[in-house]
Design a protein around this motif. Structure first.
Motif, PDB file in Angstrom:
ATOM      1  N   LEU A 183     -92.831  33.503  48.004  1.00 57.37           N
ATOM      2  CA  LEU A 183     -94.068  32.827  48.402  1.00 57.37           C
ATOM      3  C   LEU A 183     -95.049  33.761  49.092  1.00 57.37           C
ATOM      4  O   LEU A 183     -96.118  33.322  49.510  1.00 57.37           O
ATOM      5  CB  LEU A 183     -93.755  31.643  49.327  1.00 57.37           C
ATOM      6  CG  LEU A 183     -93.025  30.450  48.716  1.00 57.37           C
ATOM      7  CD1 LEU A 183     -92.732  29.404  49.777  1.00 57.37           C
ATOM      8  CD2 LEU A 183     -93.837  29.856  47.586  1.00 57.37           C
ATOM      9  N   ALA A 184     -94.691  35.041  49.218  1.00 56.24           N
ATOM     10  CA  ALA A 184     -95.592  35.982  49.890  1.00 56.24           C
ATOM     11  C   ALA A 184     -96.919  36.094  49.147  1.00 56.24           C
ATOM     12  O   ALA A 184     -97.991  36.192  49.771  1.00 56.24           O
ATOM     13  CB  ALA A 184     -94.922  37.348  50.011  1.00 56.24           C
ATOM     14  N   GLU A 185     -96.873  36.088  47.822  1.00 51.74           N
ATOM     15  CA  GLU A 185     -98.114  36.153  47.054  1.00 51.74           C
ATOM     16  C   GLU A 185     -98.955  34.904  47.274  1.00 51.74           C
ATOM     17  O   GLU A 185    -100.189  34.974  47.357  1.00 51.74           O
ATOM     18  CB  GLU A 185     -97.794  36.322  45.567  1.00 51.74           C
ATOM     19  CG  GLU A 185     -99.022  36.517  44.691  1.00 51.74           C
ATOM     20  CD  GLU A 185     -98.664  36.786  43.239  1.00 51.74           C
ATOM     21  OE1 GLU A 185     -99.580  36.884  42.417  1.00 51.74           O
ATOM     22  OE2 GLU A 185     -97.453  36.885  42.961  1.00 51.74           O
ATOM     23  N   SER A 186     -98.303  33.752  47.385  1.00 51.16           N
ATOM     24  CA  SER A 186     -99.036  32.519  47.669  1.00 51.16           C
ATOM     25  C   SER A 186     -99.686  32.575  49.047  1.00 51.16           C
ATOM     26  O   SER A 186    -100.800  32.071  49.231  1.00 51.16           O
ATOM     27  CB  SER A 186     -98.090  31.315  47.584  1.00 51.16           C
ATOM     28  OG  SER A 186     -97.529  31.203  46.292  1.00 51.16           O
ATOM     29  N   VAL A 187     -98.995  33.191  49.995  1.00 50.47           N
ATOM     30  CA  VAL A 187     -99.579  33.342  51.330  1.00 50.47           C
ATOM     31  C   VAL A 187    -100.815  34.231  51.272  1.00 50.47           C
ATOM     32  O   VAL A 187    -101.831  33.959  51.942  1.00 50.47           O
ATOM     33  CB  VAL A 187     -98.526  33.890  52.304  1.00 50.47           C
ATOM     34  CG1 VAL A 187     -99.151  34.211  53.657  1.00 50.47           C
ATOM     35  CG2 VAL A 187     -97.389  32.891  52.484  1.00 50.47           C
ATOM     36  N   ASP A 188    -100.752  35.297  50.486  1.00 50.58           N
ATOM     37  CA  ASP A 188    -101.925  36.175  50.343  1.00 50.58           C
ATOM     38  C   ASP A 188    -103.096  35.423  49.701  1.00 50.58           C
ATOM     39  O   ASP A 188    -104.255  35.564  50.125  1.00 50.58           O
ATOM     40  CB  ASP A 188    -101.557  37.400  49.513  1.00 50.58           C
ATOM     41  CG  ASP A 188    -100.573  38.298  50.225  1.00 50.58           C
ATOM     42  OD1 ASP A 188    -100.510  38.235  51.478  1.00 50.58           O
ATOM     43  OD2 ASP A 188     -99.847  39.051  49.534  1.00 50.58           O
ATOM     44  N   LEU A 189    -102.804  34.635  48.671  1.00 53.74           N
ATOM     45  CA  LEU A 189    -103.867  33.848  48.050  1.00 53.74           C
ATOM     46  C   LEU A 189    -104.459  32.840  49.024  1.00 53.74           C
ATOM     47  O   LEU A 189    -105.688  32.621  49.059  1.00 53.74           O
ATOM     48  CB  LEU A 189    -103.319  33.119  46.813  1.00 53.74           C
ATOM     49  CG  LEU A 189    -102.916  34.009  45.630  1.00 53.74           C
ATOM     50  CD1 LEU A 189    -102.288  33.161  44.526  1.00 53.74           C
ATOM     51  CD2 LEU A 189    -104.123  34.770  45.089  1.00 53.74           C
ATOM     52  N   PHE A 190    -103.607  32.232  49.816  1.00 53.86           N
ATOM     53  CA  PHE A 190    -104.117  31.274  50.793  1.00 53.86           C
ATOM     54  C   PHE A 190    -104.947  31.971  51.868  1.00 53.86           C
ATOM     55  O   PHE A 190    -105.922  31.386  52.381  1.00 53.86           O
ATOM     56  CB  PHE A 190    -102.959  30.517  51.443  1.00 53.86           C
ATOM     57  CG  PHE A 190    -103.411  29.564  52.520  1.00 53.86           C
ATOM     58  CD1 PHE A 190    -104.024  28.368  52.185  1.00 53.86           C
ATOM     59  CD2 PHE A 190    -103.223  29.870  53.859  1.00 53.86           C
ATOM     60  CE1 PHE A 190    -104.447  27.487  53.177  1.00 53.86           C
ATOM     61  CE2 PHE A 190    -103.643  29.005  54.847  1.00 53.86           C
ATOM     62  CZ  PHE A 190    -104.256  27.809  54.507  1.00 53.86           C
ATOM     63  N   ARG A 191    -104.586  33.196  52.205  1.00 54.94           N
ATOM     64  CA  ARG A 191    -105.383  33.942  53.182  1.00 54.94           C
ATOM     65  C   ARG A 191    -106.794  34.186  52.649  1.00 54.94           C
ATOM     66  O   ARG A 191    -107.780  34.080  53.385  1.00 54.94           O
ATOM     67  CB  ARG A 191    -104.680  35.254  53.537  1.00 54.94           C
ATOM     68  CG  ARG A 191    -105.296  35.979  54.711  1.00 54.94           C
ATOM     69  CD  ARG A 191    -104.491  37.203  55.077  1.00 54.94           C
ATOM     70  NE  ARG A 191    -103.177  36.845  55.568  1.00 54.94           N
ATOM     71  CZ  ARG A 191    -102.043  37.100  54.941  1.00 54.94           C
ATOM     72  NH1 ARG A 191    -102.057  37.709  53.754  1.00 54.94           N
ATOM     73  NH2 ARG A 191    -100.886  36.762  55.461  1.00 54.94           N
ATOM     74  N   ARG A 192    -106.883  34.512  51.379  1.00 53.33           N
ATOM     75  CA  ARG A 192    -108.205  34.688  50.775  1.00 53.33           C
ATOM     76  C   ARG A 192    -108.957  33.367  50.701  1.00 53.33           C
ATOM     77  O   ARG A 192    -110.182  33.306  50.916  1.00 53.33           O
ATOM     78  CB  ARG A 192    -108.048  35.288  49.381  1.00 53.33           C
ATOM     79  CG  ARG A 192    -107.480  36.701  49.379  1.00 53.33           C
ATOM     80  CD  ARG A 192    -107.143  37.153  47.963  1.00 53.33           C
ATOM     81  NE  ARG A 192    -108.309  37.068  47.085  1.00 53.33           N
ATOM     82  CZ  ARG A 192    -108.247  37.272  45.769  1.00 53.33           C
ATOM     83  NH1 ARG A 192    -107.076  37.568  45.194  1.00 53.33           N
ATOM     84  NH2 ARG A 192    -109.338  37.178  45.033  1.00 53.33           N
ATOM     85  N   LEU A 193    -108.230  32.285  50.410  1.00 56.42           N
ATOM     86  CA  LEU A 193    -108.868  30.979  50.378  1.00 56.42           C
ATOM     87  C   LEU A 193    -109.316  30.548  51.770  1.00 56.42           C
ATOM     88  O   LEU A 193    -110.349  29.860  51.923  1.00 56.42           O
ATOM     89  CB  LEU A 193    -107.900  29.952  49.792  1.00 56.42           C
ATOM     90  CG  LEU A 193    -108.411  28.523  49.614  1.00 56.42           C
ATOM     91  CD1 LEU A 193    -109.543  28.487  48.586  1.00 56.42           C
ATOM     92  CD2 LEU A 193    -107.269  27.593  49.194  1.00 56.42           C
ATOM     93  N   SER A 194    -108.554  30.945  52.791  1.00 52.47           N
ATOM     94  CA  SER A 194    -108.918  30.579  54.162  1.00 52.47           C
ATOM     95  C   SER A 194    -110.249  31.196  54.572  1.00 52.47           C
ATOM     96  O   SER A 194    -110.988  30.600  55.378  1.00 52.47           O
ATOM     97  CB  SER A 194    -107.815  31.026  55.126  1.00 52.47           C
ATOM     98  OG  SER A 194    -106.616  30.334  54.862  1.00 52.47           O
ATOM     99  N   ALA A 195    -110.549  32.390  54.060  1.00 54.76           N
ATOM    100  CA  ALA A 195    -111.836  33.001  54.381  1.00 54.76           C
ATOM    101  C   ALA A 195    -112.990  32.119  53.906  1.00 54.76           C
ATOM    102  O   ALA A 195    -113.969  31.888  54.634  1.00 54.76           O
ATOM    103  CB  ALA A 195    -111.923  34.387  53.749  1.00 54.76           C
TER     104      ALA A 195
END
Length: 260
Positions: free
Chosen positions: A92-104
């Motif tokens: 799920l690390a890649e999903s966390v990275d995608l969510f970090r970009r979405l959080s911006a």
């Protein structure tokens, strides 16, 4: 003497440095804990205010409060789900990275909505509401997709583990009951062996009287194996095995001799 003093001085300096390091770490941890508490309290107050505005106000102000509340709720739920799941599932690390970009993008939209709440020109804000609503829906839809995908993955792994556990339990239960399946086909042979062993032991340990003088015919072995009973000779009687329905020659009771 000078070497001992030098060693003591070095130890004192080391202890002082260690104490300073531990103090700094403790102060930093306390400060971070306090910051988290303050941030959490601020978020709680802000969410409560937004909820009150979304239900208590109408028009542009209520619409903006509702958009902010839905955005923050979706983003926070997805963040908690991903951070909790990545500890058990590193994929799920890649999903966390995608969510970090979405959080911006989510934070940028939240700040824009917050500024528009203080905008006095309500007509202009009302004209921007369709676009703001669409952006909010796109961001929340992506966040919800990540969150439900992570939950479905965790549930699928849990179901697979449960299926494997059930299969292992079924195998173990079958192994524990294996003796019931082996007892029926092997009961006769096992009972025969046991009864024979008991009969042999009884014959070996019993003291048989000598046959009467002048008696002919079979030997003592014939009597013990079901031959014609002789008068005065003891008979070997073995209790029937309750598991067996078959009687063997050495278990038969002697028949009384008939006189014509």
């Amino acid at each position: 003497m000078e070497a001992a003093i030098t060693i003591l001085a070095l130890l004192f300096v080391a202890f002082v440095a260690l104490g300073v390091y531990l103090t700094v770490k403790a102060v930093g941890a306390a400060k971070r804990g306090m910051d988290r508490t303050i941030t959490q309290a601020r978020r709680t107050v802000e969410d409560t205010t937004l909820r009150a505005k979304s239900f208590g106000q109408t028009g542009v102000a209520g619409e903006l409060a509702q958009l902010r509340l839905s955005l923050r709720t979706s983003m926070r739920a997805t963040q908690d789900a991903l951070h909790a799941g990545v500890a058990e599932d590193p994929s799920l690390a890649e999903s966390v990275d995608l969510f970090r970009r979405l959080s911006a993008h989510g934070l940028e939209l939240d700040e824009e909505l917050k500024r528009l709440e203080r905008e006095p020109d309500r007509a202009t804000v009302a004209g921007l509401l369709p676009q703001l609503r669409e952006r909010t829906q796109r961001i929340t839809h992506s966040a919800d997709s990540l969150r439900w995908a992570a939950r479905d993955r965790a549930r699928q792994f849990a179901d697979g583990d449960l299926d494997a556990l059930n299969a292992q339990i079924d195998i173990e239960a079958g192994a524990l009951r294996h003796w019931t399946m082996e007892e029926r086909p092997g009961a006769a042979s096992g009972g025969e062996t046991t009864s024979r062993g008991r009969g042999a032991g009884a014959d070996a340990g019993a003291e048989w009287p000598a046959p009467p003088a002048g008696a002919g015919g079979g030997s003592m072995a014939d009597e013990s194996w079901g031959g014609p009973a002789r008068e005065g000779a003891p008979q070997a009687i073995t209790a029937p095995d309750p598991r067996l329905g078959t009687r063997y020659p050495w278990q038969k009771s002697a028949r009384p001799e008939t006189t014509n």
